[in-house]
Write an enzyme that holds these catalytic residues in place. Structure first.
Site, PDB file in Angstrom:
ATOM      1  N   ASP A 160     -17.989   2.642 -20.627  1.00 57.22           N
ATOM      2  CA  ASP A 160     -19.366   2.695 -21.128  1.00 57.22           C
ATOM      3  C   ASP A 160     -19.880   4.137 -21.096  1.00 57.22           C
ATOM      4  O   ASP A 160     -20.548   4.600 -22.023  1.00 57.22           O
ATOM      5  CB  ASP A 160     -20.261   1.795 -20.263  1.00 57.22           C
ATOM      6  CG  ASP A 160     -19.645   0.422 -20.064  1.00 57.22           C
ATOM      7  OD1 ASP A 160     -19.533  -0.315 -21.044  1.00 57.22           O
ATOM      8  OD2 ASP A 160     -19.226   0.112 -18.935  1.00 57.22           O
ATOM      9  N   HIS A 188     -21.373  -3.887 -16.021  1.00 65.11           N
ATOM     10  CA  HIS A 188     -20.563  -3.694 -17.234  1.00 65.11           C
ATOM     11  C   HIS A 188     -20.747  -4.927 -18.112  1.00 65.11           C
ATOM     12  O   HIS A 188     -19.917  -5.836 -18.136  1.00 65.11           O
ATOM     13  CB  HIS A 188     -19.084  -3.501 -16.888  1.00 65.11           C
ATOM     14  CG  HIS A 188     -18.224  -3.502 -18.126  1.00 65.11           C
ATOM     15  ND1 HIS A 188     -18.286  -2.506 -19.071  1.00 65.11           N
ATOM     16  CD2 HIS A 188     -17.326  -4.398 -18.601  1.00 65.11           C
ATOM     17  CE1 HIS A 188     -17.453  -2.786 -20.066  1.00 65.11           C
ATOM     18  NE2 HIS A 188     -16.862  -3.938 -19.808  1.00 65.11           N
TER      19      HIS A 188
HETATM   20  P1  NAD Z   1      -4.722  -9.363 -21.894  1.00 62.13           P
HETATM   21  O1  NAD Z   1      -5.031 -10.820 -22.011  1.00 62.13           O
HETATM   22  O2  NAD Z   1      -3.991  -8.662 -22.984  1.00 62.13           O
HETATM   23  O3  NAD Z   1      -3.881  -9.132 -20.562  1.00 62.13           O
HETATM   24  C1  NAD Z   1      -4.228  -9.687 -19.346  1.00 62.13           C
HETATM   25  C2  NAD Z   1      -2.945  -9.869 -18.559  1.00 62.13           C
HETATM   26  O4  NAD Z   1      -3.313 -10.294 -17.255  1.00 62.13           O
HETATM   27  C3  NAD Z   1      -2.009 -10.930 -19.134  1.00 62.13           C
HETATM   28  O5  NAD Z   1      -0.707 -10.390 -19.292  1.00 62.13           O
HETATM   29  C4  NAD Z   1      -2.041 -12.030 -18.088  1.00 62.13           C
HETATM   30  O6  NAD Z   1      -0.796 -12.711 -17.984  1.00 62.13           O
HETATM   31  C5  NAD Z   1      -2.355 -11.238 -16.837  1.00 62.13           C
HETATM   32  N1  NAD Z   1      -2.946 -12.009 -15.746  1.00 62.13           N
HETATM   33  C6  NAD Z   1      -3.816 -13.045 -15.814  1.00 62.13           C
HETATM   34  N2  NAD Z   1      -4.085 -13.500 -14.598  1.00 62.13           N
HETATM   35  C7  NAD Z   1      -3.401 -12.731 -13.731  1.00 62.13           C
HETATM   36  C8  NAD Z   1      -3.272 -12.728 -12.322  1.00 62.13           C
HETATM   37  N3  NAD Z   1      -3.872 -13.637 -11.560  1.00 62.13           N
HETATM   38  N4  NAD Z   1      -2.473 -11.801 -11.766  1.00 62.13           N
HETATM   39  C9  NAD Z   1      -1.816 -10.906 -12.520  1.00 62.13           C
HETATM   40  N5  NAD Z   1      -1.895 -10.873 -13.868  1.00 62.13           N
HETATM   41  C10 NAD Z   1      -2.683 -11.767 -14.459  1.00 62.13           C
HETATM   42  O7  NAD Z   1      -6.105  -8.680 -21.572  1.00 62.13           O
HETATM   43  P2  NAD Z   1      -6.477  -7.122 -21.685  1.00 62.13           P
HETATM   44  O8  NAD Z   1      -6.934  -6.829 -23.052  1.00 62.13           O
HETATM   45  O9  NAD Z   1      -5.400  -6.310 -21.071  1.00 62.13           O
HETATM   46  O10 NAD Z   1      -7.800  -7.092 -20.773  1.00 62.13           O
HETATM   47  C11 NAD Z   1      -7.736  -7.330 -19.405  1.00 62.13           C
HETATM   48  C12 NAD Z   1      -9.134  -7.474 -18.810  1.00 62.13           C
HETATM   49  O11 NAD Z   1      -9.859  -6.251 -18.929  1.00 62.13           O
HETATM   50  C13 NAD Z   1     -10.010  -8.525 -19.505  1.00 62.13           C
HETATM   51  O12 NAD Z   1     -10.723  -9.220 -18.496  1.00 62.13           O
HETATM   52  C14 NAD Z   1     -10.979  -7.680 -20.325  1.00 62.13           C
HETATM   53  O13 NAD Z   1     -12.177  -8.366 -20.587  1.00 62.13           O
HETATM   54  C15 NAD Z   1     -11.186  -6.526 -19.382  1.00 62.13           C
HETATM   55  N6  NAD Z   1     -11.750  -5.302 -19.976  1.00 62.13           N
HETATM   56  C16 NAD Z   1     -12.619  -4.595 -19.200  1.00 62.13           C
HETATM   57  C17 NAD Z   1     -13.170  -3.423 -19.674  1.00 62.13           C
HETATM   58  C18 NAD Z   1     -14.130  -2.615 -18.832  1.00 62.13           C
HETATM   59  O14 NAD Z   1     -14.681  -1.624 -19.360  1.00 62.13           O
HETATM   60  N7  NAD Z   1     -14.389  -2.910 -17.561  1.00 62.13           N
HETATM   61  C19 NAD Z   1     -12.847  -2.962 -20.952  1.00 62.13           C
HETATM   62  C20 NAD Z   1     -11.927  -3.694 -21.717  1.00 62.13           C
HETATM   63  C21 NAD Z   1     -11.385  -4.870 -21.211  1.00 62.13           C
HETATM   64  C1  LMR Z   2     -15.303  -3.761 -23.379  1.00 61.32           C
HETATM   65  O1  LMR Z   2     -16.316  -3.237 -22.899  1.00 61.32           O
HETATM   66  O2  LMR Z   2     -14.669  -3.259 -24.319  1.00 61.32           O
HETATM   67  C2  LMR Z   2     -14.799  -5.077 -22.798  1.00 61.32           C
HETATM   68  O3  LMR Z   2     -15.355  -5.294 -21.538  1.00 61.32           O
HETATM   69  C3  LMR Z   2     -15.107  -6.190 -23.746  1.00 61.32           C
HETATM   70  C4  LMR Z   2     -14.514  -7.499 -23.278  1.00 61.32           C
HETATM   71  O4  LMR Z   2     -15.273  -8.495 -23.259  1.00 61.32           O
HETATM   72  O5  LMR Z   2     -13.311  -7.553 -22.963  1.00 61.32           O
END
Ligand code: NAD
Ligand code: LMR
Length: 330
Positions: A160, A188
Site C-alpha cells: 500500500d 491492509h
Molecule cells: P495463491 O493461492 O497463489 O497461493 C497460496 C499458497 O498457499 C498455495 O500454494 C496454497 O497451497 C498455500 N497454502 C494454503 N494454506 C497453507 C498453509 N496452511 N500452509 C502453507 N501453505 C498454505 O495465493 P497468492 O496470490 O500467493 O496470495 C497469498 C496471500 O497473500 C493471499 O491471502 C492474498 O490475499 C495475500 N496478499 C496480501 C497482500 C498484502 O499486501 N498484504 C498483497 C497481495 C496478496
Molecule cells: C492486494 O492488496 O493486492 C491484495 O491484498 C488483494 C487481495 O485481496 O489479495
C-alpha cells in the site's frame, strides 16, 4: 569471511506470490548480496509437488547465495531455526463465506503456525504476515507465540505504501525517489488511510506538492490506493503477486537494513497505544528502522480529517480482533 546462512521460511511457497518471491530471496535481494540463505518452504500436502518444481527451478538458477532448500508440510520442520518467516499461504475467501468464516479458517492456519514459530524458531526470528486478512492473521500468530517478543510479528502494508508513493510521484510529476515520509495507517484493507500530509515530495510538503487538492485526495488518491488490490484482481484476473512479493522484500530489507535518513516506511506492527490506536492490535504506522529494530515516528500532528480516517480503519481492526477473540483464536 564465510557467513552463516540465514534460515528463511516461506509459507504458501507454491503459490503465485511464492513464485515471485523465492528467486529474489535466493539472489540476495531480501537480506543483502553477501548473505547466504537456506530456504524452508512450507506448503499444504496438495502444494508439495508444485513446491518441488519451484525448488528444481531454484537449483537451476545456480544462485551462489542459496545453500539449502527444505520442502515440507510440517510447520515444526519449516520453522526450525527460522531467522525470518514470510507467512504468505492463507485461506482465500470463497463464495458464500462470511467474514467470521474467513477469520476462523485463517485462525486454523496462523494459530498453529504461531505456536510452531514459538517452539522452533531462532531467538532472533522476524515474522512478516502477507496472507490476508494480514493484520489479524499476524495478531493470531503473535498471540500464539507468547515466548517471542510481540514486536517480531508484523503485517504487510508496504505494498500500500509503495502504491501511494507511485501515485503521488505521478501526480506531482517527480520520480518516486523524491516522494518521502508517506504513511499508511490502519488495516491492509479498503479502510486503510494513506496519509500525504506529512509526506515530502520534491522537497515540498506532500499536500502542497499535489496542489493542495482536497477533492483529488478524497475522490481519487485515497480510494485508488485503498482499493488497488481489488482493481488489480479485476484487471489482471488474479490478485497482485509480483508487486506483493516486491513489497515483502522491501519490508524485510528495510526492517533489517534500516530506513534512509530523512525518510520512513509503513509497517503493520503491534500497537503500543501511539496515536490513540488501542494497544495490542496490529495496525500500520509510520516507522523508522535501525539495526533490525523499528520505532514509531512520534509527534506527528493529526488533523480532524486524518483522525477520522485513522479511527475508521482502527475500528475495523478492533472488530476483527473482537471476532477472533470470540472464536477463541487469541
Ligand atoms: P495463491 O493461492 O497463489 O497461493 C497460496 C499458497 O498457499 C498455495 O500454494 C496454497 O497451497 C498455500 N497454502 C494454503 N494454506 C497453507 C498453509 N496452511 N500452509 C502453507 N501453505 C498454505 O495465493 P497468492 O496470490 O500467493 O496470495 C497469498 C496471500 O497473500 C493471499 O491471502 C492474498 O490475499 C495475500 N496478499 C496480501 C497482500 C498484502 O499486501 N498484504 C498483497 C497481495 C496478496
Ligand atoms: C492486494 O492488496 O493486492 C491484495 O491484498 C488483494 C487481495 O485481496 O489479495
Amino acid at each position: 569471511m564465510t557467513r552463516t546462512p540465514v534460515n528463511v521460511t516461506v509459507t504458501g511457497a507454491a503459490g503465485q506470490i511464492g513464485y515471485a518471491l523465492l528467486f529474489r530471496i535466493a539472489s540476495g535481494h531480501l537480506l543483502g548480496a553477501d548473505v547466504p540463505v537456506n530456504l524452508r518452504l512450507l506448503e499444504i500436502p496438495q502444494g508439495l509437488k508444485a513446491a518441488e518444481g519451484v525448488a528444481m527451478e531454484l537449483d537451476d538458477c545456480a544462485f551462489p547465495l542459496l545453500r539449502d532448500i527444505t520442502i515440507t508440510d510440517q510447520a515444526a520442520t519449516a520453522f526450525d531455526g527460522a531467522n525470518v518467516a514470510l507467512l504468505v499461504g492463507a485461506r482465500p475467501r470463497t463464495a458464500g463465506m462470511e467474514r467470521g468464516d474467513l477469520l476462523a479458517a485463517n485462525g486454523g492456519i496462523f494459530g498453529p503456525q504461531g505456536k510452531a514459530i514459538n517452539d522452533n524458531a531462532a531467538d532472533d526470528i522476524k515474522v512478516l504476515v502477507v496472507g490476508n486478512p494480514a493484520n489479524t492473521n499476524a495478531l493470531i500468530a503473535q498471540r500464539n507465540a507468547p515466548d517471542v517478543p510481540a514486536e517480531r510479528f508484523t503485517a504487510m502494508t508496504r505494498l500500500d505504501h509503495n502504491r501511494a508513493v507511485a501515485q503521488l510521484a505521478k501526480k506531482a510529476g517527480v520520480t518516486v525517489d523524491e516522494v518521502k515520509k508517506v504513511t499508511i495507517w490502519g488495516n491492509h484493507s479498503a479502510t486503510q488511510y494513506p496519509d500525504v500530509f506529512h509526506a515530502e515530495i520534491g522537497g515540498k510538503n506532500g499536500f502542497e506538492a499535489v496542489g493542495s487538492d482536497q477533492a483529488w485526495l478524497e475522490d481519487f488518491f485515497i480510494p485508488k490506493v485503498a482499493k488497488r488490490g481489488a482493481e488489480i484482481i479485476e484487471v489482471r484476473g488474479a490478485s497482485s503477486a509480483a508487486s506483493a512479493a516486491n513489497a515483502a522484500i522491501d519490508h524485510v530489507h528495510t526492517w533489517v537494513n534500516g530506513t534512509a535518513e530523512g525518510n520512513w516506511t509503513s509497517m503493520g506492527i503491534v500497537s503500543d497505544g501511539s496515536y490513540g490506536v488501542p494497544e495490542g492490535i496490529i495496525s500500520s504506522f509510520p516507522v523508522t528502522t535501525k539495526d533490525g529494530k523499528f520505532e514509531i515516528v512520534q509527534g506527528l500532528e493529526i488533523s480532524d480529517f486524518s483522525r477520522a480516517k485513522i479511527d475508521a480503519s482502527v475500528a475495523e481492526l478492533v472488530g476483527e480482533r473482537d471476532e477472533v477473540a470470540k472464536l477463541g483464536l487469541i
